[in-house]
Write a protein that holds these residues in place. Structure first.
Motif, PDB file in Angstrom:
ATOM      1  N   PHE A 214       5.525 -11.866 -15.926  1.00 37.68           N
ATOM      2  CA  PHE A 214       6.388 -10.754 -16.348  1.00 37.68           C
ATOM      3  C   PHE A 214       5.697  -9.424 -16.082  1.00 37.68           C
ATOM      4  N   GLY A 215       5.233  -9.301 -14.851  1.00 37.32           N
ATOM      5  CA  GLY A 215       4.584  -8.097 -14.365  1.00 37.32           C
ATOM      6  C   GLY A 215       4.572  -8.185 -12.847  1.00 37.32           C
ATOM      7  N   PRO A 216       4.058  -7.132 -12.150  1.00 34.64           N
ATOM      8  CA  PRO A 216       4.151  -7.093 -10.678  1.00 34.64           C
ATOM      9  C   PRO A 216       3.048  -7.904 -10.007  1.00 34.64           C
ATOM     10  N   VAL A 217       3.009  -9.182 -10.294  1.00 39.36           N
ATOM     11  CA  VAL A 217       1.928 -10.052  -9.810  1.00 39.36           C
ATOM     12  C   VAL A 217       2.538 -11.179  -8.976  1.00 39.36           C
TER      13      VAL A 217
ATOM     14  N   PHE B 102       0.193   1.514 -16.839  1.00 45.42           N
ATOM     15  CA  PHE B 102       0.358   1.314 -15.390  1.00 45.42           C
ATOM     16  C   PHE B 102      -0.577   0.235 -14.871  1.00 45.42           C
ATOM     17  N   ILE B 103      -0.050  -0.565 -13.958  1.00 42.10           N
ATOM     18  CA  ILE B 103      -0.856  -1.585 -13.296  1.00 42.10           C
ATOM     19  C   ILE B 103      -0.433  -1.626 -11.825  1.00 42.10           C
ATOM     20  N   GLU B 104      -1.405  -1.823 -10.941  1.00 48.59           N
ATOM     21  CA  GLU B 104      -1.050  -1.894  -9.515  1.00 48.59           C
ATOM     22  C   GLU B 104      -0.275  -3.176  -9.229  1.00 48.59           C
ATOM     23  N   PRO B 105       0.696  -3.132  -8.314  1.00 52.60           N
ATOM     24  CA  PRO B 105       1.251  -4.391  -7.819  1.00 52.60           C
ATOM     25  C   PRO B 105       0.087  -5.225  -7.295  1.00 52.60           C
ATOM     26  N   THR B 106       0.107  -6.505  -7.630  1.00 51.88           N
ATOM     27  CA  THR B 106      -1.068  -7.342  -7.381  1.00 51.88           C
ATOM     28  C   THR B 106      -0.681  -8.585  -6.587  1.00 51.88           C
ATOM     29  N   LEU B 107      -1.480  -8.848  -5.558  1.00 51.18           N
ATOM     30  CA  LEU B 107      -1.172  -9.952  -4.647  1.00 51.18           C
ATOM     31  C   LEU B 107      -2.311 -10.964  -4.697  1.00 51.18           C
TER      32      LEU B 107
ATOM     33  N   LYS C  37       0.828  -1.227   0.000  1.00 47.77           N
ATOM     34  CA  LYS C  37       0.000   0.000   0.000  1.00 47.77           C
ATOM     35  C   LYS C  37       0.853   1.264   0.000  1.00 47.77           C
ATOM     36  N   GLN C  38       2.045   1.159   0.550  1.00 49.54           N
ATOM     37  CA  GLN C  38       2.919   2.335   0.652  1.00 49.54           C
ATOM     38  C   GLN C  38       3.618   2.676  -0.664  1.00 49.54           C
ATOM     39  N   LEU C  39       3.583   1.758  -1.634  1.00 47.97           N
ATOM     40  CA  LEU C  39       4.380   1.960  -2.852  1.00 47.97           C
ATOM     41  C   LEU C  39       3.803   3.091  -3.698  1.00 47.97           C
ATOM     42  N   HIS C  40       4.694   3.879  -4.237  1.00 50.68           N
ATOM     43  CA  HIS C  40       4.279   4.978  -5.107  1.00 50.68           C
ATOM     44  C   HIS C  40       4.430   4.540  -6.567  1.00 50.68           C
ATOM     45  N   ILE C  41       3.345   4.644  -7.324  1.00 48.11           N
ATOM     46  CA  ILE C  41       3.358   4.257  -8.742  1.00 48.11           C
ATOM     47  C   ILE C  41       3.315   5.521  -9.591  1.00 48.11           C
TER      48      ILE C  41
ATOM     49  N   GLY D 247      -4.599  -5.432  -8.871  1.00 45.94           N
ATOM     50  CA  GLY D 247      -5.342  -6.078  -9.950  1.00 45.94           C
ATOM     51  C   GLY D 247      -5.850  -5.120 -11.007  1.00 45.94           C
ATOM     52  N   SER D 248      -5.686  -3.796 -10.776  1.00 49.81           N
ATOM     53  CA  SER D 248      -6.259  -2.828 -11.725  1.00 49.81           C
ATOM     54  C   SER D 248      -5.254  -1.725 -12.069  1.00 49.81           C
TER      55      SER D 248
END
Ligand code: NAD
Length: 483
Positions: A388-391, A367-372, A313-317, A356-357
Protein backbone atom coordinates in the motif's frame (compact mmCIF):
# COMPACT_ATOMS: atom_id res chain seq x y z
CA UNK A 1 -18.60 24.59 4.56
CA UNK A 2 -21.31 26.86 5.89
CA UNK A 3 -20.81 29.23 8.85
CA UNK A 4 -21.77 26.66 11.47
CA UNK A 5 -19.29 24.19 10.03
CA UNK A 6 -16.51 26.72 9.71
CA UNK A 7 -16.42 26.97 13.47
CA UNK A 8 -14.33 23.94 14.07
CA UNK A 9 -14.38 21.23 15.30
CA UNK A 10 -16.35 19.56 12.57
CA UNK A 11 -19.49 17.91 13.88
CA UNK A 12 -21.34 14.67 13.31
CA UNK A 13 -24.28 14.62 10.89
CA UNK A 14 -27.11 12.66 12.48
CA UNK A 15 -30.80 12.84 11.64
CA UNK A 16 -30.24 15.97 9.57
CA UNK A 17 -28.53 17.81 12.44
CA UNK A 18 -24.95 18.83 13.07
CA UNK A 19 -24.00 17.78 16.56
CA UNK A 20 -20.99 17.23 18.79
CA UNK A 21 -19.95 13.75 19.78
CA UNK A 22 -21.84 12.56 22.88
CA UNK A 23 -18.52 12.37 24.70
CA UNK A 24 -17.70 15.95 23.69
CA UNK A 25 -14.34 14.70 22.41
CA UNK A 26 -12.61 15.49 19.14
CA UNK A 27 -9.59 14.24 17.20
CA UNK A 28 -7.20 15.92 14.77
CA UNK A 29 -6.84 15.38 11.04
CA UNK A 30 -3.52 16.27 9.42
CA UNK A 31 -2.11 17.46 6.11
CA UNK A 32 0.26 14.65 5.02
CA UNK A 33 2.38 17.04 2.95
CA UNK A 34 3.21 19.30 5.93
CA UNK A 35 2.31 17.17 8.96
CA UNK A 36 0.32 20.20 10.21
CA UNK A 37 -3.10 19.82 11.82
CA UNK A 38 -5.95 20.81 9.51
CA UNK A 39 -8.90 20.55 11.82
CA UNK A 40 -10.48 18.97 14.86
CA UNK A 41 -13.32 16.55 14.15
CA UNK A 42 -15.97 15.07 16.43
CA UNK A 43 -14.90 11.73 17.90
CA UNK A 44 -18.06 9.67 17.58
CA UNK A 45 -18.43 6.45 19.51
CA UNK A 46 -21.02 3.83 20.35
CA UNK A 47 -23.55 6.34 21.71
CA UNK A 48 -23.44 8.36 18.47
CA UNK A 49 -23.63 5.26 16.30
CA UNK A 50 -26.69 4.24 18.30
CA UNK A 51 -28.39 7.58 17.53
CA UNK A 52 -27.43 7.35 13.87
CA UNK A 53 -28.82 3.84 13.46
CA UNK A 54 -32.07 4.84 15.17
CA UNK A 55 -32.35 7.85 12.83
CA UNK A 56 -31.67 5.68 9.77
CA UNK A 57 -34.28 3.15 10.90
CA UNK A 58 -36.92 5.84 11.48
CA UNK A 59 -36.18 7.45 8.12
CA UNK A 60 -37.18 4.25 6.34
CA UNK A 61 -40.75 4.82 7.51
CA UNK A 62 -40.71 8.57 6.87
CA UNK A 63 -40.90 10.65 3.70
CA UNK A 64 -37.95 8.74 2.21
CA UNK A 65 -39.88 5.46 2.32
CA UNK A 66 -42.81 7.10 0.56
CA UNK A 67 -40.78 8.55 -2.32
CA UNK A 68 -41.42 7.04 -5.72
CA UNK A 69 -38.32 5.48 -7.32
CA UNK A 70 -38.27 8.23 -9.93
CA UNK A 71 -38.23 10.83 -7.17
CA UNK A 72 -35.26 9.07 -5.54
CA UNK A 73 -33.65 9.07 -8.94
CA UNK A 74 -34.02 12.84 -9.26
CA UNK A 75 -32.58 13.40 -5.80
CA UNK A 76 -29.53 11.27 -6.62
CA UNK A 77 -29.07 13.12 -9.87
CA UNK A 78 -29.15 16.39 -7.95
CA UNK A 79 -26.38 15.08 -5.68
CA UNK A 80 -24.33 14.26 -8.76
CA UNK A 81 -24.74 17.77 -10.12
CA UNK A 82 -23.96 19.34 -6.77
CA UNK A 83 -20.73 17.33 -6.50
CA UNK A 84 -19.73 18.35 -10.01
CA UNK A 85 -20.39 22.00 -9.25
CA UNK A 86 -18.17 21.84 -6.19
CA UNK A 87 -15.44 19.73 -7.71
CA UNK A 88 -12.71 22.34 -7.16
CA UNK A 89 -13.46 22.84 -3.48
CA UNK A 90 -13.92 19.13 -2.80
CA UNK A 91 -10.75 18.18 -4.64
CA UNK A 92 -8.71 20.72 -2.69
CA UNK A 93 -10.14 19.43 0.58
CA UNK A 94 -9.38 15.81 -0.38
CA UNK A 95 -5.83 16.74 -1.34
CA UNK A 96 -5.29 18.60 1.93
CA UNK A 97 -6.63 15.71 3.99
CA UNK A 98 -5.22 12.73 2.06
CA UNK A 99 -2.19 14.20 0.28
CA UNK A 100 -3.00 12.96 -3.23
CA UNK A 101 -2.13 15.07 -6.28
CA UNK A 102 -4.88 17.57 -7.04
CA UNK A 103 -5.72 16.17 -10.52
CA UNK A 104 -6.26 12.73 -8.98
CA UNK A 105 -8.50 14.20 -6.30
CA UNK A 106 -10.47 15.99 -9.01
CA UNK A 107 -10.89 12.80 -10.96
CA UNK A 108 -12.11 10.98 -7.85
CA UNK A 109 -14.65 13.69 -7.02
CA UNK A 110 -15.97 13.55 -10.58
CA UNK A 111 -16.06 9.77 -10.20
CA UNK A 112 -18.13 10.20 -7.03
CA UNK A 113 -20.51 12.45 -8.97
CA UNK A 114 -20.69 9.83 -11.68
CA UNK A 115 -21.70 7.12 -9.15
CA UNK A 116 -24.68 9.25 -8.16
CA UNK A 117 -25.52 9.90 -11.82
CA UNK A 118 -25.21 6.22 -12.77
CA UNK A 119 -27.35 4.94 -9.90
CA UNK A 120 -29.84 7.78 -10.38
CA UNK A 121 -30.46 6.19 -13.75
CA UNK A 122 -30.93 2.79 -12.13
CA UNK A 123 -33.21 3.79 -9.24
CA UNK A 124 -36.46 3.40 -11.20
CA UNK A 125 -35.36 0.20 -13.00
CA UNK A 126 -34.89 -2.10 -10.04
CA UNK A 127 -37.71 -4.61 -10.34
CA UNK A 128 -38.60 -8.24 -9.89
CA UNK A 129 -39.75 -10.85 -12.35
CA UNK A 130 -42.70 -13.11 -12.99
CA UNK A 131 -42.03 -16.82 -12.70
CA UNK A 132 -44.27 -19.21 -14.72
CA UNK A 133 -45.75 -21.97 -12.55
CA UNK A 134 -48.68 -22.98 -14.76
CA UNK A 135 -52.23 -21.66 -15.28
CA UNK A 136 -53.36 -21.83 -11.63
CA UNK A 137 -50.61 -19.78 -10.05
CA UNK A 138 -49.29 -16.27 -10.35
CA UNK A 139 -45.79 -15.98 -8.97
CA UNK A 140 -43.54 -12.97 -8.92
CA UNK A 141 -40.59 -11.49 -7.09
CA UNK A 142 -40.21 -8.09 -5.45
CA UNK A 143 -36.80 -6.52 -4.95
CA UNK A 144 -36.95 -4.75 -1.62
CA UNK A 145 -34.44 -2.44 0.00
CA UNK A 146 -32.35 -4.10 2.71
CA UNK A 147 -33.15 -1.31 5.20
CA UNK A 148 -30.40 0.37 7.21
CA UNK A 149 -27.04 0.01 5.46
CA UNK A 150 -23.72 0.60 7.18
CA UNK A 151 -20.65 1.83 5.29
CA UNK A 152 -17.14 1.73 6.75
CA UNK A 153 -14.83 3.66 4.46
CA UNK A 154 -11.01 3.72 4.06
CA UNK A 155 -8.76 6.75 3.67
CA UNK A 156 -7.25 6.13 0.25
CA UNK A 157 -10.14 7.44 -1.90
CA UNK A 158 -12.40 8.86 0.79
CA UNK A 159 -15.24 10.53 -1.11
CA UNK A 160 -15.08 8.26 -4.15
CA UNK A 161 -15.35 5.01 -2.19
CA UNK A 162 -18.06 6.45 0.02
CA UNK A 163 -20.09 7.33 -3.09
CA UNK A 164 -19.41 3.91 -4.60
CA UNK A 165 -21.47 2.18 -1.94
CA UNK A 166 -23.79 4.98 -0.81
CA UNK A 167 -25.22 5.76 -4.26
CA UNK A 168 -26.48 2.22 -5.05
CA UNK A 169 -27.73 1.81 -1.48
CA UNK A 170 -29.83 4.98 -1.78
CA UNK A 171 -30.96 4.14 -5.31
CA UNK A 172 -32.45 0.93 -3.96
CA UNK A 173 -34.30 2.83 -1.21
CA UNK A 174 -32.07 2.10 1.78
CA UNK A 175 -30.90 4.51 4.44
CA UNK A 176 -27.28 4.75 5.56
CA UNK A 177 -24.89 5.22 8.45
CA UNK A 178 -21.37 6.08 7.32
CA UNK A 179 -18.12 5.85 9.26
CA UNK A 180 -15.37 7.65 7.30
CA UNK A 181 -11.71 6.84 7.97
CA UNK A 182 -10.29 8.89 10.84
CA UNK A 183 -7.37 10.03 8.66
CA UNK A 184 -9.65 11.63 6.03
CA UNK A 185 -13.09 12.58 7.34
CA UNK A 186 -13.58 15.99 5.73
CA UNK A 187 -15.10 15.36 2.29
CA UNK A 188 -17.74 13.06 3.77
CA UNK A 189 -18.91 15.95 5.95
CA UNK A 190 -18.95 18.23 2.93
CA UNK A 191 -21.16 15.72 1.13
CA UNK A 192 -23.51 15.69 4.12
CA UNK A 193 -23.81 19.44 3.85
CA UNK A 194 -24.81 19.11 0.22
CA UNK A 195 -27.40 16.47 1.03
CA UNK A 196 -28.92 18.79 3.63
CA UNK A 197 -29.08 21.61 1.10
CA UNK A 198 -30.82 19.31 -1.38
CA UNK A 199 -33.56 18.59 1.15
CA UNK A 200 -32.74 14.94 1.60
CA UNK A 201 -35.13 13.76 4.31
CA UNK A 202 -33.52 13.75 7.76
CA UNK A 203 -31.90 10.48 8.81
CA UNK A 204 -31.52 9.01 5.32
CA UNK A 205 -27.74 9.59 5.43
CA UNK A 206 -25.92 9.87 8.75
CA UNK A 207 -22.20 10.46 9.12
CA UNK A 208 -20.37 9.52 12.28
CA UNK A 209 -16.68 10.41 12.25
CA UNK A 210 -14.40 8.67 14.72
CA UNK A 211 -11.87 5.94 15.25
CA UNK A 212 -12.18 2.42 13.88
CA UNK A 213 -11.88 0.84 17.30
CA UNK A 214 -14.69 3.04 18.67
CA UNK A 215 -17.24 4.15 16.05
CA UNK A 216 -16.22 1.44 13.53
CA UNK A 217 -16.51 -1.41 16.01
CA UNK A 218 -19.87 -0.06 17.24
CA UNK A 219 -21.27 0.12 13.71
CA UNK A 220 -20.00 -3.30 12.57
CA UNK A 221 -21.42 -4.97 15.66
CA UNK A 222 -24.74 -3.12 15.74
CA UNK A 223 -27.76 -5.37 15.96
CA UNK A 224 -30.10 -3.07 14.03
CA UNK A 225 -28.24 -2.63 10.75
CA UNK A 226 -29.37 -4.73 7.79
CA UNK A 227 -26.23 -4.71 5.64
CA UNK A 228 -22.59 -3.75 6.06
CA UNK A 229 -20.20 -2.60 3.33
CA UNK A 230 -16.61 -2.59 4.50
CA UNK A 231 -13.68 -1.35 2.42
CA UNK A 232 -10.28 -1.59 4.01
CA UNK A 233 -7.57 -4.02 5.04
CA UNK A 234 -8.00 -7.78 5.18
CA UNK A 235 -7.18 -7.81 8.90
CA UNK A 236 -9.94 -5.33 9.74
CA UNK A 237 -12.28 -7.03 7.26
CA UNK A 238 -11.91 -10.24 9.22
CA UNK A 239 -12.78 -8.47 12.49
CA UNK A 240 -15.73 -6.70 10.90
CA UNK A 241 -17.06 -9.93 9.45
CA UNK A 242 -16.88 -11.60 12.86
CA UNK A 243 -18.73 -8.69 14.46
CA UNK A 244 -21.44 -8.82 11.78
CA UNK A 245 -21.72 -12.59 12.16
CA UNK A 246 -22.78 -12.12 15.76
CA UNK A 247 -26.11 -10.71 14.54
CA UNK A 248 -26.16 -12.62 11.19
CA UNK A 249 -25.71 -9.45 9.10
CA UNK A 250 -24.71 -9.70 5.44
CA UNK A 251 -21.40 -8.10 4.57
CA UNK A 252 -19.71 -6.93 1.41
CA UNK A 253 -15.93 -6.91 1.83
CA UNK A 254 -13.63 -4.94 -0.47
CA UNK A 255 -10.12 -5.61 0.79
CA UNK A 256 -6.54 -5.42 -0.40
CA UNK A 257 -4.56 -6.77 -3.32
CA UNK A 258 -1.18 -7.80 -4.70
CA UNK A 259 -2.03 -7.42 -8.34
CA UNK A 260 0.28 -8.46 -11.19
CA UNK A 261 1.10 -6.96 -14.57
CA UNK A 262 2.15 -9.88 -16.76
CA UNK A 263 4.46 -8.82 -19.58
CA UNK A 264 5.19 -11.15 -22.50
CA UNK A 265 8.08 -10.71 -24.94
CA UNK A 266 5.73 -9.52 -27.69
CA UNK A 267 4.28 -6.68 -25.56
CA UNK A 268 4.66 -3.04 -26.52
CA UNK A 269 7.15 -2.08 -23.80
CA UNK A 270 6.49 1.65 -23.99
CA UNK A 271 2.83 0.96 -23.35
CA UNK A 272 3.75 -1.34 -20.46
CA UNK A 273 5.91 1.35 -18.87
CA UNK A 274 3.14 3.94 -19.09
CA UNK A 275 0.58 1.60 -17.53
CA UNK A 276 2.99 0.21 -14.94
CA UNK A 277 3.87 3.70 -13.70
CA UNK A 278 0.19 4.58 -13.51
CA UNK A 279 -0.47 1.29 -11.72
CA UNK A 280 2.04 1.90 -8.93
CA UNK A 281 2.29 5.65 -8.39
CA UNK A 282 -1.38 6.68 -8.61
CA UNK A 283 -2.31 7.86 -5.14
CA UNK A 284 1.27 7.08 -4.07
CA UNK A 285 0.56 3.36 -4.53
CA UNK A 286 -2.23 3.48 -1.95
CA UNK A 287 -4.68 1.73 -4.24
CA UNK A 288 -6.27 -1.62 -3.44
CA UNK A 289 -5.87 -2.45 -7.13
CA UNK A 290 -2.29 -1.13 -7.44
CA UNK A 291 -0.13 -3.07 -9.90
CA UNK A 292 2.53 -3.95 -7.34
CA UNK A 293 4.11 -6.94 -9.10
CA UNK A 294 5.51 -6.96 -12.63
CA UNK A 295 5.90 -10.50 -13.93
CA UNK A 296 8.10 -10.15 -17.00
CA UNK A 297 9.23 -12.79 -19.48
CA UNK A 298 12.94 -13.35 -18.88
CA UNK A 299 13.95 -12.51 -22.48
CA UNK A 300 12.69 -8.89 -22.19
CA UNK A 301 13.45 -8.18 -18.56
CA UNK A 302 16.59 -6.09 -19.15
CA UNK A 303 14.94 -3.97 -21.83
CA UNK A 304 11.91 -3.38 -19.61
CA UNK A 305 13.94 -2.44 -16.55
CA UNK A 306 16.04 0.05 -18.45
CA UNK A 307 12.94 1.88 -19.66
CA UNK A 308 11.21 1.60 -16.29
CA UNK A 309 14.05 3.12 -14.29
CA UNK A 310 14.37 5.94 -16.84
CA UNK A 311 10.64 6.66 -16.54
CA UNK A 312 10.59 6.59 -12.73
CA UNK A 313 13.50 9.05 -12.63
CA UNK A 314 11.35 11.56 -14.49
CA UNK A 315 8.57 11.55 -11.88
CA UNK A 316 8.06 14.70 -9.87
CA UNK A 317 7.36 14.16 -6.15
CA UNK A 318 5.83 16.92 -4.06
CA UNK A 319 2.82 18.25 -2.13
CA UNK A 320 -0.44 17.16 -3.77
CA UNK A 321 -1.64 20.73 -4.00
CA UNK A 322 1.17 21.43 -6.54
CA UNK A 323 -0.17 18.67 -8.84
CA UNK A 324 2.96 16.50 -8.87
CA UNK A 325 3.12 12.96 -10.28
CA UNK A 326 3.49 11.54 -6.78
CA UNK A 327 2.25 13.01 -3.49
CA UNK A 328 2.97 11.92 0.09
CA UNK A 329 1.68 8.84 1.87
CA UNK A 330 -1.35 9.52 4.02
CA UNK A 331 0.13 9.39 7.52
CA UNK A 332 3.12 8.71 9.74
CA UNK A 333 1.70 5.25 10.40
CA UNK A 334 1.51 4.47 6.70
CA UNK A 335 5.02 5.87 6.18
CA UNK A 336 6.25 3.46 8.86
CA UNK A 337 4.44 0.53 7.23
CA UNK A 338 5.87 1.23 3.79
CA UNK A 339 9.44 1.75 4.97
CA UNK A 340 9.05 -1.39 7.10
CA UNK A 341 8.16 -3.38 3.96
CA UNK A 342 11.19 -1.91 2.17
CA UNK A 343 13.46 -2.98 5.04
CA UNK A 344 12.07 -6.51 5.08
CA UNK A 345 12.44 -6.85 1.31
CA UNK A 346 16.06 -5.72 1.49
CA UNK A 347 16.80 -8.11 4.34
CA UNK A 348 15.27 -10.97 2.30
CA UNK A 349 17.71 -10.32 -0.55
CA UNK A 350 15.57 -8.24 -2.91
CA UNK A 351 17.66 -5.57 -4.62
CA UNK A 352 16.62 -1.90 -4.76
CA UNK A 353 17.01 -0.75 -8.36
CA UNK A 354 15.57 2.67 -7.66
CA UNK A 355 14.23 4.64 -4.69
CA UNK A 356 13.73 3.26 -1.19
CA UNK A 357 14.18 6.53 0.70
CA UNK A 358 12.63 9.88 1.50
CA UNK A 359 13.38 12.37 -1.31
CA UNK A 360 16.18 14.68 -0.17
CA UNK A 361 14.32 17.85 -1.17
CA UNK A 362 11.30 16.99 1.03
CA UNK A 363 12.44 16.79 4.66
CA UNK A 364 8.89 17.17 5.99
CA UNK A 365 5.70 15.32 5.12
CA UNK A 366 5.23 11.60 4.53
CA UNK A 367 7.10 11.44 1.23
CA UNK A 368 8.76 8.32 -0.10
CA UNK A 369 10.43 7.73 -3.47
CA UNK A 370 8.76 5.32 -5.88
CA UNK A 371 10.74 2.17 -5.24
CA UNK A 372 11.67 -0.62 -7.62
CA UNK A 373 12.79 -4.04 -6.35
CA UNK A 374 14.64 -6.55 -8.52
CA UNK A 375 15.68 -10.11 -7.57
CA UNK A 376 12.24 -10.82 -6.14
CA UNK A 377 11.06 -14.44 -6.01
CA UNK A 378 7.46 -15.50 -5.50
CA UNK A 379 7.63 -16.64 -1.89
CA UNK A 380 9.29 -13.48 -0.55
CA UNK A 381 7.31 -11.32 1.85
CA UNK A 382 7.49 -8.41 -0.62
CA UNK A 383 5.99 -10.62 -3.33
CA UNK A 384 3.14 -11.82 -1.10
CA UNK A 385 2.08 -8.90 1.09
CA UNK A 386 0.27 -5.73 0.19
CA UNK A 387 2.56 -2.72 0.79
CA UNK A 388 0.00 0.00 0.00
CA UNK A 389 2.71 2.36 -1.15
CA UNK A 390 4.69 3.07 -4.37
CA UNK A 391 6.76 -0.11 -4.17
CA UNK A 392 7.01 -2.29 -7.26
CA UNK A 393 8.52 -5.80 -7.37
CA UNK A 394 9.96 -7.37 -10.50
CA UNK A 395 9.63 -11.13 -10.93
CA UNK A 396 10.49 -13.17 -14.04
CA UNK A 397 8.88 -16.13 -15.79
CA UNK A 398 9.88 -18.32 -18.68
CA UNK A 399 6.57 -19.41 -20.16
CA UNK A 400 2.83 -18.86 -19.90
CA UNK A 401 2.30 -21.67 -17.39
CA UNK A 402 4.86 -20.20 -15.03
CA UNK A 403 3.37 -16.72 -15.40
CA UNK A 404 -0.04 -18.07 -14.45
CA UNK A 405 1.33 -19.96 -11.48
CA UNK A 406 3.13 -16.89 -10.07
CA UNK A 407 0.16 -14.62 -10.75
CA UNK A 408 -2.13 -16.88 -8.71
CA UNK A 409 0.40 -17.66 -5.99
CA UNK A 410 -0.71 -14.89 -3.58
CA UNK A 411 -3.54 -14.76 -1.04
CA UNK A 412 -5.21 -11.89 -2.91
CA UNK A 413 -7.07 -11.69 -6.22
CA UNK A 414 -8.34 -8.22 -7.02
CA UNK A 415 -7.15 -7.26 -10.53
CA UNK A 416 -4.49 -8.33 -13.07
CA UNK A 417 -2.98 -6.81 -16.22
CA UNK A 418 -1.87 -8.85 -19.23
CA UNK A 419 0.39 -7.33 -21.90
CA UNK A 420 0.78 -9.25 -25.15
CA UNK A 421 -0.10 -9.02 -28.86
CA UNK A 422 -1.49 -12.57 -28.72
CA UNK A 423 -5.18 -12.24 -27.95
CA UNK A 424 -5.68 -16.00 -27.58
CA UNK A 425 -3.03 -16.11 -24.89
CA UNK A 426 -4.49 -13.03 -23.20
CA UNK A 427 -7.98 -14.51 -23.10
CA UNK A 428 -6.70 -17.89 -21.97
CA UNK A 429 -4.99 -16.21 -19.02
CA UNK A 430 -7.98 -13.96 -18.36
CA UNK A 431 -10.10 -17.03 -17.67
CA UNK A 432 -7.47 -18.68 -15.45
CA UNK A 433 -6.22 -15.83 -13.31
CA UNK A 434 -7.93 -15.75 -9.94
CA UNK A 435 -8.94 -12.08 -9.82
CA UNK A 436 -12.14 -10.08 -10.05
CA UNK A 437 -11.06 -7.82 -12.92
CA UNK A 438 -8.63 -8.41 -15.80
CA UNK A 439 -7.07 -5.63 -17.90
CA UNK A 440 -5.58 -6.51 -21.30
CA UNK A 441 -2.95 -4.12 -22.67
CA UNK A 442 -4.01 -1.48 -20.13
CA UNK A 443 -4.19 -1.04 -16.38
CA UNK A 444 -7.16 0.41 -14.46
CA UNK A 445 -9.49 0.21 -17.48
CA UNK A 446 -13.04 0.19 -16.20
CA UNK A 447 -15.27 2.81 -14.74
CA UNK A 448 -18.30 3.20 -12.54
CA UNK A 449 -20.21 0.79 -14.82
CA UNK A 450 -17.90 -2.21 -14.45
CA UNK A 451 -18.31 -4.72 -11.59
CA UNK A 452 -15.38 -4.66 -9.18
CA UNK A 453 -14.42 -6.94 -6.33
CA UNK A 454 -12.12 -9.64 -5.12
CA UNK A 455 -11.25 -13.30 -5.11
CA UNK A 456 -9.58 -14.85 -2.08
CA UNK A 457 -8.49 -12.41 0.62
CA UNK A 458 -9.37 -9.44 -1.59
CA UNK A 459 -12.90 -9.98 -0.29
CA UNK A 460 -16.23 -10.87 -1.83
CA UNK A 461 -19.23 -9.21 -3.37
CA UNK A 462 -19.17 -6.78 -6.28
CA UNK A 463 -19.38 -3.02 -6.24
CA UNK A 464 -19.85 -0.71 -9.22
CA UNK A 465 -22.13 -1.40 -12.16
CA UNK A 466 -25.58 -2.94 -11.84
CA UNK A 467 -24.03 -5.86 -9.92
CA UNK A 468 -23.75 -3.66 -6.82
CA UNK A 469 -27.52 -3.30 -6.62
CA UNK A 470 -27.83 -7.00 -5.77
CA UNK A 471 -26.22 -6.30 -2.39
CA UNK A 472 -28.56 -3.48 -1.51
CA UNK A 473 -31.79 -5.31 -2.34
CA UNK A 474 -33.31 -8.56 -1.20
CA UNK A 475 -35.69 -10.69 -3.17
CA UNK A 476 -39.11 -11.59 -1.88
CA UNK A 477 -41.22 -14.14 -3.72
CA UNK A 478 -45.00 -13.88 -3.80
CA UNK A 479 -47.15 -16.86 -4.84
CA UNK A 480 -50.90 -16.59 -5.52
CA UNK A 481 -53.08 -19.61 -6.24
CA UNK A 482 -56.01 -18.77 -8.47
CA UNK A 483 -59.24 -20.38 -7.25
P1 NAD B 1 -8.37 -0.18 7.68
O1 NAD B 1 -8.88 -1.57 7.60
O2 NAD B 1 -7.34 0.13 8.70
O3 NAD B 1 -9.55 0.85 7.92
C1 NAD B 1 -10.67 0.93 7.09
C2 NAD B 1 -11.83 1.50 7.87
O4 NAD B 1 -12.16 0.57 8.92
C3 NAD B 1 -11.55 2.82 8.55
O5 NAD B 1 -12.73 3.62 8.50
C4 NAD B 1 -11.27 2.42 9.99
O6 NAD B 1 -11.56 3.43 10.93
C5 NAD B 1 -12.23 1.27 10.16
N1 NAD B 1 -11.86 0.30 11.21
C6 NAD B 1 -10.63 0.03 11.70
N2 NAD B 1 -10.72 -0.95 12.62
C7 NAD B 1 -12.02 -1.30 12.70
C8 NAD B 1 -12.72 -2.28 13.46
N3 NAD B 1 -12.10 -3.10 14.31
N4 NAD B 1 -14.05 -2.40 13.27
C9 NAD B 1 -14.69 -1.60 12.38
N5 NAD B 1 -14.09 -0.65 11.65
C10 NAD B 1 -12.75 -0.51 11.81
O7 NAD B 1 -7.87 0.12 6.21
P2 NAD B 1 -7.13 1.41 5.71
O8 NAD B 1 -5.74 1.34 6.21
O9 NAD B 1 -7.97 2.60 5.99
O10 NAD B 1 -7.18 1.17 4.12
C11 NAD B 1 -6.19 0.47 3.47
C12 NAD B 1 -6.70 -0.90 3.06
O11 NAD B 1 -7.93 -0.78 2.37
C13 NAD B 1 -5.76 -1.58 2.11
O12 NAD B 1 -5.61 -2.92 2.48
C14 NAD B 1 -6.50 -1.47 0.78
O13 NAD B 1 -6.15 -2.44 -0.16
C15 NAD B 1 -7.91 -1.56 1.20
N6 NAD B 1 -8.79 -0.99 0.17
C16 NAD B 1 -9.57 -1.81 -0.59
C17 NAD B 1 -10.38 -1.30 -1.60
C18 NAD B 1 -11.24 -2.19 -2.45
O14 NAD B 1 -12.14 -1.70 -3.09
N7 NAD B 1 -10.99 -3.49 -2.52
C19 NAD B 1 -10.42 0.07 -1.81
C20 NAD B 1 -9.62 0.88 -1.01
C21 NAD B 1 -8.82 0.35 -0.02
Amino acid sequence: MNEAQRQKPYKLFINGNWQEASSGQTFATYNPATEAEIAQVARGDMADIEQAVVAARQALDGPWGRLKPKERSRLLYAVSQSLEQQVDELARLETLDNGKPLPQARKEVLGAARYFEYYAGAADKIHGEQIPLGPDVVNFTIREAMGVTAHIVPWNKPLNILARSLAPALAAGNTAVIKPAEQTPLTALKLAEQLAELDFPAGVVNIVTGYGEEAGVALAGHTDIDHLTFTGSAATGRAVMKAAAEHIKPVLLELGGKSPLIVFADADLDLVIREAIKGIVTNCGQMCSAGSRILVMDSVKDALLEKLVAAIKQLHIGPGIESPDVGPLVSAVQYGRVTGHIDIATSEGAHILYGGSRPAHLPQGYFIEPTLFDNVVPDMYIAQREVFGPVLSILTFHDEAEALRIANQVPYGLVAGIFTQDISRALRLATRIQAGQIFINEFYTGDEETPFGGYGQSGFGREKGLAALDHYTQIKNVAIRLH
